[in-house]
Design an enzyme around this catalytic site. Structure first.
Site, PDB file in Angstrom:
ATOM      1  CG  ASP A  14      -1.693  -1.324   1.328  1.00 50.87           C
ATOM      2  OD1 ASP A  14      -2.298  -1.741   0.335  1.00 50.87           O
ATOM      3  OD2 ASP A  14      -1.608  -1.961   2.394  1.00 50.87           O
ATOM      4  CE  LYS A  17       2.752  -2.397  -4.530  1.00 51.24           C
ATOM      5  NZ  LYS A  17       2.473  -2.208  -3.107  1.00 51.24           N
ATOM      6  N   GLY A  41      -4.277  -4.439  -4.507  1.00 48.09           N
ATOM      7  CA  GLY A  41      -5.249  -3.399  -4.848  1.00 48.09           C
ATOM      8  C   GLY A  41      -4.479  -2.147  -5.192  1.00 48.09           C
ATOM      9  CG  HIS A  42      -1.519  -2.039  -7.674  1.00 45.37           C
ATOM     10  ND1 HIS A  42      -0.643  -2.621  -8.550  1.00 45.37           N
ATOM     11  CD2 HIS A  42      -1.147  -2.479  -6.448  1.00 45.37           C
ATOM     12  CE1 HIS A  42       0.201  -3.384  -7.880  1.00 45.37           C
ATOM     13  NE2 HIS A  42      -0.087  -3.317  -6.608  1.00 45.37           N
ATOM     14  CD  GLN A 231       0.691  -9.094  -3.024  1.00 50.10           C
ATOM     15  OE1 GLN A 231       1.409  -9.772  -3.720  1.00 50.10           O
ATOM     16  NE2 GLN A 231      -0.508  -8.735  -3.385  1.00 50.10           N
ATOM     17  CB  THR A 246       1.869 -12.400   0.184  1.00 52.01           C
ATOM     18  OG1 THR A 246       0.887 -12.979  -0.689  1.00 52.01           O
ATOM     19  CG2 THR A 246       3.071 -11.932  -0.616  1.00 52.01           C
ATOM     20  CB  SER A 306      -7.432  -0.566  -2.097  1.00 50.53           C
ATOM     21  OG  SER A 306      -6.170  -1.158  -2.123  1.00 50.53           O
ATOM     22  CB  THR A 308      -9.716  -6.519   3.048  1.00 51.83           C
ATOM     23  OG1 THR A 308      -8.704  -5.631   3.562  1.00 51.83           O
ATOM     24  CG2 THR A 308      -9.053  -7.708   2.385  1.00 51.83           C
ATOM     25  NE  ARG A 310      -7.678  -7.034   6.026  1.00 52.85           N
ATOM     26  CZ  ARG A 310      -6.738  -7.968   5.975  1.00 52.85           C
ATOM     27  NH1 ARG A 310      -6.557  -8.783   6.977  1.00 52.85           N
ATOM     28  NH2 ARG A 310      -5.961  -8.074   4.928  1.00 52.85           N
ATOM     29  NE  ARG A 312      -4.007   0.077   3.320  1.00 50.35           N
ATOM     30  CZ  ARG A 312      -4.255   0.907   2.306  1.00 50.35           C
ATOM     31  NH1 ARG A 312      -3.921   2.178   2.388  1.00 50.35           N
ATOM     32  NH2 ARG A 312      -4.814   0.453   1.193  1.00 50.35           N
TER      33      ARG A 312
HETATM   34  P1  IMP Z   1      -2.520 -13.046   1.375  1.00 50.60           P
HETATM   35  O1  IMP Z   1      -1.444 -12.780   0.389  1.00 50.60           O
HETATM   36  O2  IMP Z   1      -3.867 -12.569   0.939  1.00 50.60           O
HETATM   37  O3  IMP Z   1      -2.561 -14.457   1.862  1.00 50.60           O
HETATM   38  O4  IMP Z   1      -2.198 -12.179   2.687  1.00 50.60           O
HETATM   39  C1  IMP Z   1      -1.003 -12.385   3.439  1.00 50.60           C
HETATM   40  C2  IMP Z   1      -0.617 -11.099   4.171  1.00 50.60           C
HETATM   41  O5  IMP Z   1      -0.213 -10.126   3.210  1.00 50.60           O
HETATM   42  C3  IMP Z   1      -1.758 -10.450   4.957  1.00 50.60           C
HETATM   43  O6  IMP Z   1      -1.214  -9.818   6.103  1.00 50.60           O
HETATM   44  C4  IMP Z   1      -2.307  -9.407   4.006  1.00 50.60           C
HETATM   45  O7  IMP Z   1      -2.927  -8.348   4.678  1.00 50.60           O
HETATM   46  C5  IMP Z   1      -1.023  -8.961   3.314  1.00 50.60           C
HETATM   47  N1  IMP Z   1      -1.271  -8.497   1.948  1.00 50.60           N
HETATM   48  C6  IMP Z   1      -1.543  -9.249   0.862  1.00 50.60           C
HETATM   49  N2  IMP Z   1      -1.670  -8.485  -0.232  1.00 50.60           N
HETATM   50  C7  IMP Z   1      -1.469  -7.227   0.168  1.00 50.60           C
HETATM   51  C8  IMP Z   1      -1.443  -5.978  -0.526  1.00 50.60           C
HETATM   52  O8  IMP Z   1      -1.611  -5.883  -1.751  1.00 50.60           O
HETATM   53  N3  IMP Z   1      -1.210  -4.870   0.243  1.00 50.60           N
HETATM   54  C9  IMP Z   1      -0.964  -4.955   1.576  1.00 50.60           C
HETATM   55  N4  IMP Z   1      -0.956  -6.107   2.254  1.00 50.60           N
HETATM   56  C10 IMP Z   1      -1.213  -7.229   1.553  1.00 50.60           C
END
Ligand code: IMP
Length: 433
Positions: A14, A17, A41-42, A231, A246, A306, A308, A310, A312
């Protein structure tokens, strides 16, 4: 033969990018994604409109650019279809300039179910996954049981799909997961599966390529290629804050395996960092703020996921982590985003080192998750003014320039530009003397 430039997030994601890629896109002919999937989520904002891309490269808004989804990316057909439909509503016809690797792996509905089952089974060790099926789909890739984009054209695709799904159901049941009660977008697995299968038609409208040949030919033809990371560094499967990461290599090295290019083809490496730091999901975050300043950064910076939604977690910039990121990725230039969020603060802080068990260190320890990591903060004077209307880097407030110089000094990497608002036009490039 040209080199491939890389753009990556250097923190926990986040960093902005999508926006920087969008600004840099005019300099490139090809924008390629090399890892991750719909967990990304870009966000791009221009002409007063906000666009969030999940799988599709950020060059899609430029009609004359080639966009490539590489072999290292995961595609969830339903999410992909929604993204394509969303673009069509905005007048963007992605079929024209988006190419997809035949070797990109598919996320099945049952991968998403497995994500939920795995998270549930972890109890209080939950990663805070986006639950898009990323971990289980990459697990199948490594286990050599996954299904790839190219497979949807083969006659035994449905048979192979059903076999894999059955395997996932058995695994979920073993974990004590209630498969019957599971819902995806409010639908049962079977109902969602029907939509998933229908979405394959959308996917089939695109040109599937052997992307390793495709991208190397682009370089050979002197096309300018940008690899767009998703990510970020600190979520990398090998070097991030494992297991709170991830499941892909989010680092420069991931470009080689996620697109099929040789290490010697890597050119510039552009690292994006916020002027402060955020993290969504669980895991260590030494500079996290639990006070009013943390809440202020969250509100002022609109720090809500962007993908979920949630909130940050927010904190100060973490220099040991940033230096680590520059080292692992071979960052050649930094892009600093969102200093404007800190406009009203009297003081801004930078974590310059850690104290762990009474000892000072500037390294990321193996025990990052299990020991208390105390941030050693240095205070900088705030700029206490709006940055609105500033059009040149050199015209930024002196206090902000001092803060940026400290980032350069501590990382040993020059700052190329600063982004001072969500709008495309507000990226101020530093003039090289
Ligand atoms: P997953 O890749 O969805 O399994 O998530 C694994 C971890 O990476 C979790 O803590 C997510 O919140 C974080 N995460 C995955 N994708 C993103 C992203 O694009 N931005 C920020 N955090 C991410």
């Amino acid at each position: 033969m040209t080199k491939i430039d890389v753009l990556l997030g250097l923190q926990w994601g986040d960093e902005g990018k999508g926006k920087i890629v969008d600004v840099l896109t005019p300099q490139y002919d090809v924008i390629a994604r090399f890892q991750g999937g719909p967990n990304a989520g870009h966000t791009i904002e221009f002409n007063g409109m906000k666009h969030v891309l999940h799988i599709i490269p950020s060059g899609i808004f430029h009609a004359d650019k080639v966009n490539l989804i590489g072999n290292g990316v995961l595609i969830e057909p339903c999410i992909f279809r929604k993204e394509i439909e969303g673009l069509a509503e905005k007048g963007v016809d992605a079929v024209r300039n988006l190419f997809i690797s035949k070797k990109a792996h598919l996320i099945l509905p049952s991968h998403r179910m497995m994500d939920a089952a795995n998270e549930q089974a972890k109890g209080n060790m939950k990663i805070g996954s986006t639950l898009k099926g990323i971990g289980p789909a990459y697990t199948d890739k490594i286990a050599r049981t996954g299904l790839r984009v190219g497979d949807i054209l083969s006659s035994d695709f449905v048979e192979r799909y059903l076999l894999l799904k059955e395997q996932h159901i058995r695994m979920a049941q073993t974990l004590g997961f209630d498969v019957a009660a599971f819902r995806l977008d409010g639908m049962t697995l079977e109902a969602y599966e029907q939509q998933w299968m229908e979405s394959l038609t959308t996917l089939k409208a695109f040109r599937f390529v052997n992307s390793e040949y495709f991208i190397n030919q682009c370089l050979h033809d002197n096309m300018r290629v940008l690899a767009e990371g998703a990510q970020a560094m600190m979520l990398d499967i090998d070097f991030g804050t494992y297991p709170f990461v991830t499941s892909s290599n989010t680092i420069t090295a991931g470009v080689c395996t996620g697109l099929g290019v040789a290490p010697s083809t890597i050119g510039r490496v552009m690292g994006i960092t916020k002027a402060y730091c955020t993290r969504v999901g669980a895991g260590p975050f030494p500079t996290e703020l639990f006070d009013a300043t943390g809440r202020y950064l969250c509100e002022q910076g609109h720090e809500y996921g962007s993908t979920t939604g949630r909130p940050r977690r927010c904190g100060w910039i973490d220099m040991p982590a940033l230096r680590y990121a520059c080292m692992i990725n071979g960052v050649t230039e930094l892009y600093v985003t969102k200093p404007d969020v800190m406009n009203s603060l009297d003081q801004v802080c930078m974590c310059e080192a850690y104290e762990i068990e009474g000892k000072q260190t500037v390294e990321i320890p193996f025990e990052y998750n299990t020991v208390e990591v105390k941030p050693l903060l240095k205070y900088y004077e705030g700029w206490r003014q709006s940055l609105e209307g500033i059009t040149e880097y050199a015209a930024l407030p002196q206090q902000l320039l001092t803060y940026l110089e400290a980032i350069e000094r501590q990382t040993g990497v020059p700052v190329a530009a600063v982004s001072i608002s969500p709008d495309r036009k507000d990226v101020l490039f530093k003039k090289v003397q």
